[in-house]
Design an enzyme around this catalytic site. Structure first.
Site, PDB file in Angstrom:
ATOM      1  N   TYR A   7      26.521-164.337 -16.958  1.00  0.00           N
ATOM      2  CA  TYR A   7      26.704-163.046 -16.276  1.00  0.00           C
ATOM      3  C   TYR A   7      25.769-162.938 -15.073  1.00  0.00           C
ATOM      4  CZ  TYR A   7      25.657-158.146 -15.210  1.00  0.00           C
ATOM      5  OH  TYR A   7      25.416-156.966 -14.545  1.00  0.00           O
ATOM      6  N   GLY A  66      19.614-167.764 -24.980  1.00  0.00           N
ATOM      7  CA  GLY A  66      18.954-167.599 -23.671  1.00  0.00           C
ATOM      8  C   GLY A  66      18.489-166.174 -23.413  1.00  0.00           C
ATOM      9  N   THR A 115      22.125-156.296 -10.003  1.00  0.00           N
ATOM     10  CA  THR A 115      21.369-156.050 -11.227  1.00  0.00           C
ATOM     11  C   THR A 115      19.993-156.719 -11.208  1.00  0.00           C
ATOM     12  OG1 THR A 115      21.348-156.562 -13.598  1.00  0.00           O
ATOM     13  CG2 THR A 115      22.675-157.997 -12.242  1.00  0.00           C
ATOM     14  N   ASP A 116      19.077-156.175 -12.001  1.00  0.00           N
ATOM     15  CA  ASP A 116      17.749-156.797 -12.142  1.00  0.00           C
ATOM     16  C   ASP A 116      17.849-158.195 -12.755  1.00  0.00           C
ATOM     17  OD1 ASP A 116      18.429-155.973 -14.745  1.00  0.00           O
ATOM     18  OD2 ASP A 116      16.584-154.844 -15.097  1.00  0.00           O
ATOM     19  N   GLU A 117      18.947-158.448 -13.486  1.00  0.00           N
ATOM     20  CA  GLU A 117      19.051-159.715 -14.220  1.00  0.00           C
ATOM     21  C   GLU A 117      19.113-160.936 -13.304  1.00  0.00           C
ATOM     22  OE1 GLU A 117      21.579-159.852 -17.615  1.00  0.00           O
ATOM     23  OE2 GLU A 117      21.266-157.750 -18.093  1.00  0.00           O
ATOM     24  N   ILE A 142      29.319-146.984 -14.966  1.00  0.00           N
ATOM     25  CA  ILE A 142      28.535-146.424 -13.859  1.00  0.00           C
ATOM     26  C   ILE A 142      29.463-145.826 -12.801  1.00  0.00           C
ATOM     27  CG2 ILE A 142      26.788-146.928 -12.106  1.00  0.00           C
ATOM     28  CD1 ILE A 142      25.789-149.211 -13.902  1.00  0.00           C
ATOM     29  N   LYS A 160      26.460-162.746 -10.942  1.00  0.00           N
ATOM     30  CA  LYS A 160      26.007-161.629 -10.096  1.00  0.00           C
ATOM     31  C   LYS A 160      25.107-162.156  -8.965  1.00  0.00           C
ATOM     32  CE  LYS A 160      26.542-157.716 -10.575  1.00  0.00           C
ATOM     33  NZ  LYS A 160      27.584-156.795 -10.049  1.00  0.00           N
TER      34      LYS A 160
HETATM   35  P1  NAD Z   1      31.572-151.690 -16.811  1.00  0.00           P
HETATM   36  O1  NAD Z   1      31.905-152.975 -17.474  1.00  0.00           O
HETATM   37  O2  NAD Z   1      31.428-150.463 -17.631  1.00  0.00           O
HETATM   38  O3  NAD Z   1      32.658-151.355 -15.684  1.00  0.00           O
HETATM   39  C1  NAD Z   1      33.175-152.346 -14.829  1.00  0.00           C
HETATM   40  C2  NAD Z   1      34.480-151.822 -14.239  1.00  0.00           C
HETATM   41  O4  NAD Z   1      35.007-152.858 -13.383  1.00  0.00           O
HETATM   42  C3  NAD Z   1      35.557-151.518 -15.272  1.00  0.00           C
HETATM   43  O5  NAD Z   1      36.155-150.265 -15.003  1.00  0.00           O
HETATM   44  C4  NAD Z   1      36.559-152.642 -15.106  1.00  0.00           C
HETATM   45  O6  NAD Z   1      37.883-152.274 -15.430  1.00  0.00           O
HETATM   46  C5  NAD Z   1      36.403-152.982 -13.635  1.00  0.00           C
HETATM   47  N1  NAD Z   1      36.828-154.354 -13.339  1.00  0.00           N
HETATM   48  C6  NAD Z   1      36.504-155.484 -14.036  1.00  0.00           C
HETATM   49  N2  NAD Z   1      37.123-156.550 -13.508  1.00  0.00           N
HETATM   50  C7  NAD Z   1      37.830-156.090 -12.443  1.00  0.00           C
HETATM   51  C8  NAD Z   1      38.674-156.726 -11.491  1.00  0.00           C
HETATM   52  N3  NAD Z   1      38.935-158.026 -11.538  1.00  0.00           N
HETATM   53  N4  NAD Z   1      39.241-155.952 -10.530  1.00  0.00           N
HETATM   54  C9  NAD Z   1      39.000-154.614 -10.467  1.00  0.00           C
HETATM   55  N5  NAD Z   1      38.242-153.970 -11.366  1.00  0.00           N
HETATM   56  C10 NAD Z   1      37.649-154.700 -12.333  1.00  0.00           C
HETATM   57  O7  NAD Z   1      30.248-151.984 -15.975  1.00  0.00           O
HETATM   58  P2  NAD Z   1      29.086-150.988 -15.533  1.00  0.00           P
HETATM   59  O8  NAD Z   1      28.040-151.007 -16.560  1.00  0.00           O
HETATM   60  O9  NAD Z   1      29.680-149.729 -15.077  1.00  0.00           O
HETATM   61  O10 NAD Z   1      28.521-151.800 -14.274  1.00  0.00           O
HETATM   62  C11 NAD Z   1      28.981-151.511 -12.960  1.00  0.00           C
HETATM   63  C12 NAD Z   1      28.249-152.415 -11.988  1.00  0.00           C
HETATM   64  O11 NAD Z   1      26.844-152.186 -12.078  1.00  0.00           O
HETATM   65  C13 NAD Z   1      28.442-153.897 -12.259  1.00  0.00           C
HETATM   66  O12 NAD Z   1      28.545-154.547 -11.022  1.00  0.00           O
HETATM   67  C14 NAD Z   1      27.187-154.306 -12.995  1.00  0.00           C
HETATM   68  O13 NAD Z   1      26.895-155.659 -12.776  1.00  0.00           O
HETATM   69  C15 NAD Z   1      26.170-153.402 -12.347  1.00  0.00           C
HETATM   70  N6  NAD Z   1      24.983-153.059 -13.155  1.00  0.00           N
HETATM   71  C16 NAD Z   1      25.144-152.543 -14.411  1.00  0.00           C
HETATM   72  C17 NAD Z   1      24.016-152.156 -15.135  1.00  0.00           C
HETATM   73  C18 NAD Z   1      24.136-151.569 -16.514  1.00  0.00           C
HETATM   74  O14 NAD Z   1      23.103-151.385 -17.169  1.00  0.00           O
HETATM   75  N7  NAD Z   1      25.305-151.230 -16.996  1.00  0.00           N
HETATM   76  C19 NAD Z   1      22.750-152.329 -14.588  1.00  0.00           C
HETATM   77  C20 NAD Z   1      22.624-152.882 -13.293  1.00  0.00           C
HETATM   78  C21 NAD Z   1      23.761-153.224 -12.590  1.00  0.00           C
HETATM   79  O1  TDX Z   2      24.017-155.401 -30.577  1.00  0.00           O
HETATM   80  C1  TDX Z   2      23.077-155.574 -29.791  1.00  0.00           C
HETATM   81  N1  TDX Z   2      21.810-155.822 -30.272  1.00  0.00           N
HETATM   82  C2  TDX Z   2      20.739-156.058 -29.476  1.00  0.00           C
HETATM   83  O2  TDX Z   2      19.634-156.270 -29.976  1.00  0.00           O
HETATM   84  C3  TDX Z   2      23.248-155.546 -28.356  1.00  0.00           C
HETATM   85  C4  TDX Z   2      24.604-155.301 -27.772  1.00  0.00           C
HETATM   86  C5  TDX Z   2      22.156-155.779 -27.572  1.00  0.00           C
HETATM   87  N2  TDX Z   2      20.934-156.038 -28.104  1.00  0.00           N
HETATM   88  C6  TDX Z   2      19.801-156.285 -27.195  1.00  0.00           C
HETATM   89  C7  TDX Z   2      20.023-157.325 -26.130  1.00  0.00           C
HETATM   90  C8  TDX Z   2      19.176-156.812 -24.978  1.00  0.00           C
HETATM   91  O3  TDX Z   2      17.846-157.251 -25.124  1.00  0.00           O
HETATM   92  O4  TDX Z   2      19.572-155.060 -26.485  1.00  0.00           O
HETATM   93  C9  TDX Z   2      19.221-155.308 -25.122  1.00  0.00           C
HETATM   94  C10 TDX Z   2      20.238-154.628 -24.224  1.00  0.00           C
HETATM   95  O5  TDX Z   2      21.452-155.326 -24.379  1.00  0.00           O
HETATM   96  P1  TDX Z   2      22.775-154.918 -23.555  1.00  0.00           P
HETATM   97  O6  TDX Z   2      23.062-153.470 -23.785  1.00  0.00           O
HETATM   98  O7  TDX Z   2      23.816-155.917 -23.859  1.00  0.00           O
HETATM   99  O8  TDX Z   2      22.244-155.018 -22.060  1.00  0.00           O
HETATM  100  P2  TDX Z   2      21.601-156.241 -21.216  1.00  0.00           P
HETATM  101  O9  TDX Z   2      21.963-157.545 -21.783  1.00  0.00           O
HETATM  102  O10 TDX Z   2      20.139-155.940 -21.061  1.00  0.00           O
HETATM  103  O11 TDX Z   2      22.376-156.050 -19.815  1.00  0.00           O
HETATM  104  C11 TDX Z   2      22.588-154.725 -19.260  1.00  0.00           C
HETATM  105  O12 TDX Z   2      21.673-154.439 -18.236  1.00  0.00           O
HETATM  106  C12 TDX Z   2      21.795-155.111 -16.996  1.00  0.00           C
HETATM  107  C13 TDX Z   2      24.015-154.578 -18.726  1.00  0.00           C
HETATM  108  O13 TDX Z   2      24.944-154.892 -19.745  1.00  0.00           O
HETATM  109  C14 TDX Z   2      24.241-155.425 -17.508  1.00  0.00           C
HETATM  110  O14 TDX Z   2      25.539-155.213 -16.975  1.00  0.00           O
HETATM  111  C15 TDX Z   2      23.220-155.035 -16.470  1.00  0.00           C
HETATM  112  O15 TDX Z   2      23.327-155.836 -15.333  1.00  0.00           O
END
Ligand code: NAD
Ligand code: TDX
Length: 343
Positions: free
Chosen positions: A162, A287, A136-138, A15, A166
């Protein structure tokens, strides 16, 4: 005009890199703001996701910093002149938190506290300072099939290591507002998808595997529901909140697009012209939250933001991106030495 400098953490992740590529260099934003990007470059953070854009734009700088290292964070960031933080950095993968929760506490909780401490120092000399926590929504837990969507008033009931880390970070952010008066904002977003997402997450994993006719590991019966949002829509909302949000408030962000996992996998298979026989039902995640859905009435009413992209259009665009950028995924997977044990 004197430009303001904003600190972006986690700017090399999924992101964060999209935020850097699409918000930080927008003409109107660039005119007013410089951005200092920090990231520790874990397996999930890749400097090559932003290198071209950092080299091309004078308002961007990058430094590799680990937020867990409190002394380095303090000494380096104290010397840097910035008036706001957007904190994306985190350990973000639920499955990894189940097999190893410790680093989730270290980065997501203790790393956030380190950032809050520095922010408080900055606030003491600049009352305009602003801290935005990307959550996050989680943190709200899981919904039943017929429950109403989560509002900002929903109790925090995280279920995975996780989401617990958060939620814990969110509470520390709140405590810095209540105890020290640090101006804070919290956004809580639903599942993002789009370019530059690590192929350990559902959508890019399924695209990459289907492209090369590998099995598609669906957890349980594939009946879990996620509320998907295109990453650019999320980042537009983050910028709206950062520039117009009311201090001390939480804003839900979501795509208003609930999808059953199995349907998402089938859409990917269809778009890539593959066969559903690739689907492989595997042991369910421990879970495993059944359903997330966000009520985004507040941000719509107060800030006038709403998601623009439909899931169908966003998914098509994402699949096209992964087809055109197969080298990116290859480099990410090689770097992480990542092997998919469910294959
Ligand atoms: P990501 O795992 O792709 O990126 C996380 C980044 O943080 C990476 O570049 C990593 O190198 C950096 N990082 C990790 N540990 C660190 C540390 N100790 N010091 C400095 N940098 C560090 O995650 P993302 O999907 O881009 O998520 C970004 C944010 O958005 C997170 O806070 C996540 O909880 C939140 N979020 C993600 C989603 C989603 O669907 N991906 C949804 C809602 C909220
Ligand atoms: O191999 C898979 N098979 C599968 O069925 C993976 C990786 C996931 N899944 C399922 C688990 C979840 O129900 O798909 C759904 C999405 O899984 P993820 O992509 O791992 O996302 P989720 O666990 O929903 O969490 C994501 O959304 C909220 C992000 O990773 C989080 O960082 C964010 O906060």
């Amino acid at each position: 005009m004197i430009k303001k400098t904003i600190l972006i953490t986690g700017g090399a992740g999924f992101i964060g890199s999209n935020f850097v590529r699409n918000i930080c260099v927008r003409t109107d934003v660039k005119k007013e703001f410089d951005f200092f990007i920090i990231d520790s470059l874990t397996y999930a953070g890749n400097y090559f996701s932003i290198e071209d854009v950092v080299n091309k734009n004078k308002n961007l700088s990058f430094e590799q910093i680990d937020l867990r290292h409190s002394e380095r964070v303090m000494s380096f960031l104290k010397s840097l002149n910035f008036c706001g933080v957007i904190h994306f950095a985190a350990e973000s993968h639920v499955d990894r938190s189940i097999s190893g929760p410790d680093i989730f506490v270290e980065t997501n909780v203790l790393g956030t506290i380190n950032l809050l401490k520095v922010s408080l120092e900055k606030f003491k000399t600049n009352p305009q300072f602003l801290y935005l926590q990307i959550s996050t929504d989680e943190v709200y837990g899981s919904l039943g099939a017929n429950d109403p969507a989560f509002t900002e008033r929903h109790v925090l009931k995280p279920n995975s290591p996780y989401s617990s880390s958060k939620a814990s970070a969110d509470l520390f952010v709140r405590s810095y507002y209540k105890t020290y008066g640090l101006p804070v904002l919290i956004t809580r977003c639903s599942n993002n998808y789009g370019p530059y997402q690590h192929p350990e997450k559902l959508i890019p994993l399924m695209i990459e595997n289907a492209k090369s006719d590998k099995k598609l590991p669906v957890y349980g019966k594939g009946e879990n529901v996620r509320d998907w949002i295109y990453v650019d829509d999320h980042n537009d909302a983050v910028w709206e909140v950062f520039t117009k949000g009311k201090i001390g408030e939480v804003y839900n962000i979501g795509g208003e697009s609930e999808q059953v996992n199995l349907d998402v996998v089938k859409m990917i298979i269809k778009k890539l012209g593959k066969n559903e026989s690739l689907i492989n039902y595997v042991t369910d995640r421990l879970g495993h939250d059944l359903r997330y859905a966000m009520d985004i009435t507040k941000i719509k009413k107060e800030l006038g933001w709403r998601p623009k992209k439909t899931f169908e259009a966003g998914l098509d665009q994402t699949i096209d991106w992964y087809i055109k950028n197969s080298m990116w995924s290859k480099k990410v997977l090689e770097r992480a030495n990542y092997t998919n044990s469910t294959n």
